[in-house]
Design a protein around this motif. Structure first.
Motif, PDB file in Angstrom:
ATOM      1  N   UNK A  16     -18.390  59.873  39.089  1.00  0.00           N
ATOM      2  CA  UNK A  16     -18.452  61.337  39.054  1.00  0.00           C
ATOM      3  C   UNK A  16     -17.078  61.998  38.960  1.00  0.00           C
ATOM      4  N   UNK A  17     -16.032  61.197  38.804  1.00  0.00           N
ATOM      5  CA  UNK A  17     -14.678  61.764  38.758  1.00  0.00           C
ATOM      6  C   UNK A  17     -14.499  62.668  37.546  1.00  0.00           C
ATOM      7  N   UNK A  18     -13.791  63.792  37.752  1.00  0.00           N
ATOM      8  CA  UNK A  18     -13.537  64.745  36.671  1.00  0.00           C
ATOM      9  C   UNK A  18     -12.060  65.073  36.486  1.00  0.00           C
ATOM     10  N   UNK A  19     -11.175  64.484  37.304  1.00  0.00           N
ATOM     11  CA  UNK A  19      -9.759  64.867  37.220  1.00  0.00           C
ATOM     12  C   UNK A  19      -8.842  63.726  36.797  1.00  0.00           C
ATOM     13  N   UNK A  20      -9.374  62.527  36.635  1.00  0.00           N
ATOM     14  CA  UNK A  20      -8.581  61.426  36.107  1.00  0.00           C
ATOM     15  C   UNK A  20      -7.333  61.135  36.913  1.00  0.00           C
ATOM     16  N   UNK A  21      -6.207  61.035  36.211  1.00  0.00           N
ATOM     17  CA  UNK A  21      -4.961  60.620  36.854  1.00  0.00           C
ATOM     18  C   UNK A  21      -4.367  61.681  37.778  1.00  0.00           C
ATOM     19  N   UNK A  22      -4.947  62.862  37.814  1.00  0.00           N
ATOM     20  CA  UNK A  22      -4.524  63.836  38.822  1.00  0.00           C
ATOM     21  C   UNK A  22      -4.802  63.309  40.229  1.00  0.00           C
TER      22      UNK A  22
ATOM     23  N   UNK B 218     -18.725  69.719  33.276  1.00  0.00           N
ATOM     24  CA  UNK B 218     -17.811  68.763  33.904  1.00  0.00           C
ATOM     25  C   UNK B 218     -16.471  68.768  33.166  1.00  0.00           C
ATOM     26  N   UNK B 219     -15.448  68.235  33.848  1.00  0.00           N
ATOM     27  CA  UNK B 219     -14.124  67.987  33.250  1.00  0.00           C
ATOM     28  C   UNK B 219     -13.356  69.249  32.871  1.00  0.00           C
ATOM     29  N   UNK B 220     -13.780  70.418  33.313  1.00  0.00           N
ATOM     30  CA  UNK B 220     -13.136  71.651  32.855  1.00  0.00           C
ATOM     31  C   UNK B 220     -11.827  71.915  33.584  1.00  0.00           C
ATOM     32  N   UNK B 221     -11.089  72.880  33.072  1.00  0.00           N
ATOM     33  CA  UNK B 221      -9.787  73.236  33.640  1.00  0.00           C
ATOM     34  C   UNK B 221      -9.934  73.840  35.032  1.00  0.00           C
ATOM     35  N   UNK B 222     -11.119  74.288  35.376  1.00  0.00           N
ATOM     36  CA  UNK B 222     -11.347  74.870  36.700  1.00  0.00           C
ATOM     37  C   UNK B 222     -11.077  73.856  37.808  1.00  0.00           C
ATOM     38  N   UNK B 223     -11.157  72.571  37.481  1.00  0.00           N
ATOM     39  CA  UNK B 223     -10.875  71.524  38.471  1.00  0.00           C
ATOM     40  C   UNK B 223      -9.434  71.562  38.972  1.00  0.00           C
ATOM     41  N   UNK B 224      -8.550  72.208  38.221  1.00  0.00           N
ATOM     42  CA  UNK B 224      -7.137  72.278  38.601  1.00  0.00           C
ATOM     43  C   UNK B 224      -6.766  73.656  39.151  1.00  0.00           C
ATOM     44  N   UNK B 225      -7.754  74.368  39.651  1.00  0.00           N
ATOM     45  CA  UNK B 225      -7.533  75.724  40.172  1.00  0.00           C
ATOM     46  C   UNK B 225      -6.462  75.764  41.254  1.00  0.00           C
ATOM     47  N   UNK B 226      -6.365  74.718  42.065  1.00  0.00           N
ATOM     48  CA  UNK B 226      -5.403  74.711  43.169  1.00  0.00           C
ATOM     49  C   UNK B 226      -3.983  74.376  42.733  1.00  0.00           C
ATOM     50  N   UNK B 227      -3.792  74.174  41.449  1.00  0.00           N
ATOM     51  CA  UNK B 227      -2.449  74.040  40.914  1.00  0.00           C
ATOM     52  C   UNK B 227      -1.908  72.626  40.869  1.00  0.00           C
ATOM     53  N   UNK B 228      -0.723  72.508  40.294  1.00  0.00           N
ATOM     54  CA  UNK B 228      -0.036  71.232  40.105  1.00  0.00           C
ATOM     55  C   UNK B 228       1.302  71.298  40.823  1.00  0.00           C
ATOM     56  N   UNK B 229       1.571  70.292  41.637  1.00  0.00           N
ATOM     57  CA  UNK B 229       2.791  70.244  42.447  1.00  0.00           C
ATOM     58  C   UNK B 229       3.173  68.777  42.552  1.00  0.00           C
ATOM     59  N   UNK B 230       4.132  68.352  41.734  1.00  0.00           N
ATOM     60  CA  UNK B 230       4.480  66.934  41.717  1.00  0.00           C
ATOM     61  C   UNK B 230       5.891  66.734  41.170  1.00  0.00           C
TER      62      UNK B 230
END
Length: 324
Positions: free
Chosen positions: A52-58, A152-164
């Motif tokens: 059920x994963x939708x964010x892959x390598x994130x 599934x797999x939409x950009x909404x999955x990254x709503x909390x942002x990217x910090x890396x």
């Protein structure tokens, strides 16, 4: 109070004094379509984080990874990794941004952001192989239209942002040129030579930014056709097995991630999204980052970015930030 109405439609280079040859290594690395098809079976990340994963390598960006990235901030100096919003139609910008003033303090912007012109983040609902997206997601096209988005797999999955942790791979700087000529492939040997020169090692959860010098060339010579129907310096298809081993979280470039023309059109871009589950930053302007990193002799930084939280969206325009 200023009000902005946003409608989004999914559809200082370092100037070297001496020019060096733009081929670092010799020999054939031709990837055949048949080999590419086999890699889809042998090298994919489907099921790695569950069915059920939708964010892959994130998934590699853990709380510990974020803490490590935060520790990279020594000066508090930041630089944008996005190209300016471009409202002028050109051969490489067939669908420019629309910007309309609706009043003294109100405006509207609109953009079909996918393509070779605008800085954006691709979601894992952007590219498919025969209707199948990352992790086996196969939606009904009619349902996508009816729902106006992906389930599934939409950009909404990254709503909390990217910090890396971000790493700049500056191939023109290594080769002593302002930019790579269109059609120049970037091989694994090039990337590894740069990492050795910069004293860096890739770690799980990193975001790699590969600079070919697209925006420096465009500034000097004007717009030119890139992408699948044009000519681009970029990652050669032969880097795919190496890319799989790195466990990076994100891949970014000042181009659409691939060399063109190629024996496999769009190879790295499409394979990263569908097979590996790597979100992609396309068309970043890395010229200011190149200058800032070279001035500090430091090519790692804190990367922060936040896409628009579009439910069902295939991606988002955005402004990634590097902080030293």
């Amino acid at each position: 109070m200023f009000v902005g109405i946003l409608s989004v439609v999914s559809v200082l280079a370092l100037t070297a004094t001496a020019r060096a040859p733009q081929e670092t290594v010799t020999g054939s690395r031709k990837v055949t379509p048949e080999q590419f098809e086999q890699w889809k079976k042998d090298l994919n990340n489907w099921g790695r984080w569950g069915k059920d994963d939708e964010i892959g390598t994130m998934n590699f960006i853990t709380p510990a990874k974020r803490k490590q990235a935060a520790a990279l901030v020594k000066e508090g100096f930041s630089v944008s990794l996005a190209a300016d919003v471009d409202t002028e139609k050109a051969v490489d910008n067939p669908q420019p941004y629309e910007h309309e003033m609706l009043g003294l303090g109100t405006d509207r912007i609109g953009v079909a952001f996918h393509g070779i012109a605008h800085t954006h983040l691709d979601s894992l609902a952007h590219i498919n192989y025969d209707g199948v997206f990352y992790n086996g997601y196969k939606p009904d096209p009619e349902q996508i239209k009816k729902a106006n988005g992906h389930a599934k797999n939409s950009i909404h999955n990254l709503k909390n942002g990217i910090f890396t942790r971000g790493i700049l791979i500056d191939i023109p700087l290594m080769k002593g040129v302002k930019y790579l000529e269109p059609g120049t492939p970037i091989y694994v040997e090039d990337i590894e030579a740069w990492l050795k020169k910069a004293g860096l090692k890739i770690q799980p959860g990193d975001a790699l930014f590969v600079r070919a010098g697209v925006w420096a060339r465009r500034k000097e010579l004007g717009p030119y056709l890139r992408g699948r129907t044009g000519k681009d310096a970029g990652l050669d298809p032969s880097v795919i097995p190496w890319l799989k081993k790195q466990d990076i979280a994100l891949l970014a470039a000042d181009h659409p991630q691939y060399v063109s023309p190629s024996t496999v059109v769009g190879a790295v871009h499409d394979f990263a999204l569908v097979s590996l589950g790597i979100h992609l930053f396309d068309n970043c302007d890395l010229e200011a980052l190149s200058a800032a990193a070279a001035a500090r002799k430091r090519w790692e930084f804190l990367l922060t970015a936040a896409p628009l939280p579009i439910r069902g969206g295939t991606g988002s325009p955005l402004n990634p930030i590097a902080t030293f």
